[in-house]
Design an enzyme around this catalytic site. Structure first.
Site, short mmCIF file in Angstrom:
data_model
loop_
_atom_site.label_atom_id
_atom_site.label_comp_id
_atom_site.label_asym_id
_atom_site.label_seq_id
_atom_site.Cartn_x
_atom_site.Cartn_y
_atom_site.Cartn_z
N GLY A 46 1.32 -1.53 -3.88
CA GLY A 46 2.10 -1.77 -5.08
C GLY A 46 1.71 -3.10 -5.68
N GLN A 51 1.98 -10.50 -10.84
CA GLN A 51 1.05 -10.90 -9.78
C GLN A 51 -0.37 -11.10 -10.30
OE1 GLN A 51 2.62 -7.58 -7.03
NE2 GLN A 51 1.93 -9.15 -5.60
N CYS A 94 2.90 -8.39 1.13
CA CYS A 94 2.76 -8.57 -0.32
C CYS A 94 1.39 -9.17 -0.60
CB CYS A 94 3.85 -9.51 -0.82
SG CYS A 94 3.80 -9.82 -2.58
N LEU A 95 0.71 -8.67 -1.63
CA LEU A 95 -0.61 -9.20 -1.96
C LEU A 95 -0.53 -10.67 -2.39
CD1 LEU A 95 -2.17 -6.14 -3.84
CD2 LEU A 95 -2.60 -6.88 -1.49
N HIS A 136 10.93 -3.76 -3.83
CA HIS A 136 10.08 -4.93 -3.63
C HIS A 136 9.38 -5.31 -4.95
CE1 HIS A 136 6.78 -7.16 -1.26
NE2 HIS A 136 6.29 -7.06 -2.48
N GLU A 137 8.82 -4.30 -5.62
CA GLU A 137 8.09 -4.57 -6.87
C GLU A 137 9.05 -4.99 -7.98
OE1 GLU A 137 5.01 -4.91 -6.69
OE2 GLU A 137 4.80 -3.97 -4.73
N HIS A 140 9.72 -8.61 -8.01
CA HIS A 140 8.68 -9.43 -8.66
C HIS A 140 8.99 -9.62 -10.14
CE1 HIS A 140 5.64 -10.10 -5.62
NE2 HIS A 140 5.59 -8.82 -5.30
ZN ZN Z 1 4.76 -8.04 -3.57
#
Ligand code: ZN
Length: 172
Positions: A46, A51, A94-95, A136-137, A140
């Site tokens: 995701g 990000q 998470c990236l 989670h997304e 962000h």
């Molecule tokens: Zn993330």
């Protein structure tokens, strides 16, 4: 399509609240294509637009398992409706917080209303990993990271390690 640079915590840009998208046009679709490509390249499941430093309410995801056909999904201006009282614990990563995983507790089920790749309104009933990933997304888009849901002690330790790695990378 272009692979974009992924911001890493504690970059303050990740703390911005993203703005709604007015129209899902070719520009937005091109951004979503780039985001998906960037996510695949980084082996994530995701990615939110913030990000890659675009403060718009856009998420891409693909929860297809190894060996399965890709299942890209696109969420523009997503809203979470009816989160369940029942919760789930999932190990999240998470990236933007690379190489760290921690258990986070979130509602086990929720409904999501959003615009799809073509700007059409959709609703989706999510549970399991899908529900966790969407929440989670969504965080962000509001400037929240999964490490905000864990203890301060663990969070500070992760941030310290990330900063150290960034310093080493900058001087390498
Ligand atoms: Zn993330």
């Amino acid at each position: 399509m272009t692979i974009r640079e992924i911001l890493t915590a504690p970059d303050p840009r990740l703390r911005q609240v993203s703005a709604p998208v007015e129209v899902v046009d070719d520009g937005v679709r091109a951004l979503m294509d780039d985001m998906l490509e960037t996510m695949y390249e980084a082996e994530g499941i995701g990615l939110a637009a913030i990000q890659v430093n675009v403060a718009k309410r856009i998420i891409v995801m693909d929860l297809a398992g190894e060996g399965e056909d890709p299942r890209p999904t696109y969420f523009v201006n997503p809203e979470i409706l009816d989160p369940s009282e029942e919760t789930n614990l999932y190990q999240e990563g998470c990236l933007s917080v690379p190489e760290f995983w921690e258990e986070v507790e979130r509602p086990a089920r929720c409904r999501v209303r959003f615009l799809d790749y073509f700007g059409k309104e959709q609703t989706l009933d999510a549970e399991g990993m899908l529900a966790t990933c969407i929440q989670h997304e969504m965080d962000h888009l509001n400037g929240v990271l999964f490490i905000d849901h864990i203890s301060r002690l663990k969070r500070d330790r992760i941030i310290r390690k990330l900063k150290k790695e960034q310093r080493l990378a900058a001087t390498a």
